[in-house]
Design an enzyme around this catalytic site. Structure first.
Site, PDB file in Angstrom:
ATOM      1  N   ASP A  61       0.848  -1.192   0.000  1.00  0.00           N
ATOM      2  CA  ASP A  61       0.000   0.000   0.000  1.00  0.00           C
ATOM      3  C   ASP A  61       0.889   1.250   0.000  1.00  0.00           C
ATOM      4  O   ASP A  61       1.576   1.536   0.983  1.00  0.00           O
ATOM      5  CB  ASP A  61      -0.900  -0.015   1.254  1.00  0.00           C
ATOM      6  CG  ASP A  61      -1.952   1.083   1.209  1.00  0.00           C
ATOM      7  OD1 ASP A  61      -2.895   1.036   2.040  1.00  0.00           O
ATOM      8  OD2 ASP A  61      -1.842   1.981   0.352  1.00  0.00           O
ATOM      9  N   HIS A  84       6.673 -11.151   5.305  1.00  0.00           N
ATOM     10  CA  HIS A  84       5.348 -11.699   5.663  1.00  0.00           C
ATOM     11  C   HIS A  84       4.530 -11.982   4.414  1.00  0.00           C
ATOM     12  O   HIS A  84       3.990 -13.075   4.231  1.00  0.00           O
ATOM     13  CB  HIS A  84       4.608 -10.686   6.553  1.00  0.00           C
ATOM     14  CG  HIS A  84       3.206 -11.080   6.900  1.00  0.00           C
ATOM     15  ND1 HIS A  84       2.884 -11.781   8.041  1.00  0.00           N
ATOM     16  CD2 HIS A  84       2.028 -10.864   6.261  1.00  0.00           C
ATOM     17  CE1 HIS A  84       1.568 -11.985   8.079  1.00  0.00           C
ATOM     18  NE2 HIS A  84       1.029 -11.429   7.010  1.00  0.00           N
ATOM     19  N   GLU A  85       4.459 -10.991   3.517  1.00  0.00           N
ATOM     20  CA  GLU A  85       3.631 -11.157   2.307  1.00  0.00           C
ATOM     21  C   GLU A  85       4.183 -12.274   1.429  1.00  0.00           C
ATOM     22  O   GLU A  85       3.428 -13.048   0.843  1.00  0.00           O
ATOM     23  CB  GLU A  85       3.584  -9.843   1.512  1.00  0.00           C
ATOM     24  CG  GLU A  85       2.889  -8.702   2.232  1.00  0.00           C
ATOM     25  CD  GLU A  85       1.481  -9.038   2.684  1.00  0.00           C
ATOM     26  OE1 GLU A  85       0.994  -8.419   3.627  1.00  0.00           O
ATOM     27  OE2 GLU A  85       0.864  -9.983   2.111  1.00  0.00           O
ATOM     28  N   HIS A 139       2.856 -15.587   2.185  1.00  0.00           N
ATOM     29  CA  HIS A 139       1.575 -15.878   1.513  1.00  0.00           C
ATOM     30  C   HIS A 139       1.815 -16.244   0.055  1.00  0.00           C
ATOM     31  O   HIS A 139       1.216 -17.186  -0.463  1.00  0.00           O
ATOM     32  CB  HIS A 139       0.656 -14.646   1.543  1.00  0.00           C
ATOM     33  CG  HIS A 139       0.095 -14.332   2.896  1.00  0.00           C
ATOM     34  ND1 HIS A 139      -0.538 -15.266   3.692  1.00  0.00           N
ATOM     35  CD2 HIS A 139       0.084 -13.179   3.598  1.00  0.00           C
ATOM     36  CE1 HIS A 139      -0.924 -14.699   4.811  1.00  0.00           C
ATOM     37  NE2 HIS A 139      -0.561 -13.428   4.782  1.00  0.00           N
ATOM     38  N   HIS A 173      -2.052 -17.590   7.684  1.00  0.00           N
ATOM     39  CA  HIS A 173      -1.608 -16.942   8.906  1.00  0.00           C
ATOM     40  C   HIS A 173      -1.377 -17.965  10.013  1.00  0.00           C
ATOM     41  O   HIS A 173      -2.007 -19.010  10.064  1.00  0.00           O
ATOM     42  CB  HIS A 173      -2.647 -15.913   9.361  1.00  0.00           C
ATOM     43  CG  HIS A 173      -2.551 -14.636   8.590  1.00  0.00           C
ATOM     44  ND1 HIS A 173      -3.658 -13.882   8.230  1.00  0.00           N
ATOM     45  CD2 HIS A 173      -1.492 -13.986   8.081  1.00  0.00           C
ATOM     46  CE1 HIS A 173      -3.271 -12.823   7.558  1.00  0.00           C
ATOM     47  NE2 HIS A 173      -1.951 -12.855   7.448  1.00  0.00           N
TER      48      HIS A 173
HETATM   49  O1  LIG Z   1      -3.463 -11.356   3.831  1.00  0.00           O
HETATM   50  C1  LIG Z   1      -3.309 -10.370   4.548  1.00  0.00           C
HETATM   51  C2  LIG Z   1      -4.448  -9.614   5.045  1.00  0.00           C
HETATM   52  C3  LIG Z   1      -4.140  -8.550   5.914  1.00  0.00           C
HETATM   53  C4  LIG Z   1      -2.901  -8.184   6.246  1.00  0.00           C
HETATM   54  N1  LIG Z   1      -2.736  -7.167   7.096  1.00  0.00           N
HETATM   55  S1  LIG Z   1      -1.466  -6.159   6.999  1.00  0.00           S
HETATM   56  O2  LIG Z   1      -1.223  -5.898   5.590  1.00  0.00           O
HETATM   57  O3  LIG Z   1      -1.763  -5.022   7.809  1.00  0.00           O
HETATM   58  C5  LIG Z   1      -0.100  -6.921   7.667  1.00  0.00           C
HETATM   59  C6  LIG Z   1      -0.196  -7.454   8.919  1.00  0.00           C
HETATM   60  C7  LIG Z   1       0.929  -8.046   9.509  1.00  0.00           C
HETATM   61  C8  LIG Z   1       2.123  -8.082   8.843  1.00  0.00           C
HETATM   62  C9  LIG Z   1       3.311  -8.627   9.511  1.00  0.00           C
HETATM   63  C10 LIG Z   1       3.172  -9.601  10.495  1.00  0.00           C
HETATM   64  C11 LIG Z   1       4.288 -10.091  11.165  1.00  0.00           C
HETATM   65  C12 LIG Z   1       5.559  -9.591  10.865  1.00  0.00           C
HETATM   66  C13 LIG Z   1       5.692  -8.617   9.882  1.00  0.00           C
HETATM   67  C14 LIG Z   1       4.581  -8.127   9.213  1.00  0.00           C
HETATM   68  C15 LIG Z   1       2.209  -7.567   7.549  1.00  0.00           C
HETATM   69  C16 LIG Z   1       1.087  -6.998   6.956  1.00  0.00           C
HETATM   70  C17 LIG Z   1      -1.717  -8.861   5.717  1.00  0.00           C
HETATM   71  C18 LIG Z   1      -1.975  -9.966   4.846  1.00  0.00           C
HETATM   72  O4  LIG Z   1      -1.052 -10.584   4.305  1.00  0.00           O
HETATM   73 CA   LIG Z   2      -3.271   0.869   4.206  1.00  0.00          CA
END
Ligand SMILES: O=C1CC=C(NS(=O)(=O)c2ccc(-c3ccccc3)cc2)CC1=O
Ligand SMILES: [Ca+2]
Ligand SMILES: [Zn+2]
Length: 164
Positions: free
Chosen positions: A99, A119-120, A123, A129
């Site tokens: 974003d 993190h992403e 996925h 998660h």
């Molecule tokens: O599928 C989803 C839906 C919502 C998300 N929320 S986020 O983008 O605010 C987010 C939340 C936590 C992290 C994160 C968690 C642990 C360590 C580092 C980052 C990264 C992004 C992250 C995400 O991957």
């Molecule tokens: Ca945002």
């Protein structure tokens, strides 16, 4: 332990492309944060990641806001959701969007791009998660020390259950 694991990539030598850059950081810092975010996972799997600068890569990385392109998920302005990534597959599969309305940084200020990317990419490689709050795949952003090794045992057993 994960609720479910998505099917992973069948190919292990994957490509990625950084389609555009955030003005919040230098290009070199973005390249490094992305490379490190992928390396977190390649260190514990047989996966390799090769950067391409044109054409279609397996993992297309872009900074976007609100409604963007043909992406079925939207961003929400500053804070809230920081990024999203699509599970392994053709087309949108593996693609990772950040974003642009966030303040991306390489240190503790704003949101650390390396940590969110790592993190992403979890996925994008097929992980859902984790409910282990020390895990990189925990749903809430914890500003871990970016120099500390961010993977927990939970993350490692999760990714190795997909890529063996
Ligand atoms: O599928 C989803 C839906 C919502 C998300 N929320 S986020 O983008 O605010 C987010 C939340 C936590 C992290 C994160 C968690 C642990 C360590 C580092 C980052 C990264 C992004 C992250 C995400 O991957
Ligand atoms: Ca945002
Ligand atoms: Zn998107």
């Amino acid at each position: 332990q994960y609720g479910y694991t998505l099917p992973g990539w069948r190919r292990h030598n994957l490509t990625y492309r950084i389609v555009n850059y955030t003005p919040d950081m230098s290009r070199a810092d973005v390249d490094e944060a992305i490379r490190n975010g992928l390396e977190v996972w390649s260190r514990v799997t047989p996966l390799t990641f090769t950067k391409t600068s044109r054409g279609i890569a397996d993992i297309m990385i872009a900074f976007r806001t609100r409604v963007h392109g043909r992406c079925p998920r939207y961003f929400d302005g500053p804070l809230g959701v920081l990024g999203h990534a699509f599970p392994p597959g053709l087309g949108l599969g593996g693609d990772t969007h950040f974003d642009e309305d966030e303040n991306w940084t390489k240190d503790g200020a704003g949101f650390n791009l390396f940590l969110v990317a790592a993190h992403e990419f979890g996925h994008a490689l097929g992980l859902s998660h984790s409910n282990d709050q020390t895990a990189l795949m925990f749903p809430n952003y914890v500003s871990l020390d970016p120099n500390k090794y961010p993977l927990s045992q939970d993350d490692i057993s999760g990714i190795q259950s997909i890529y063996g």
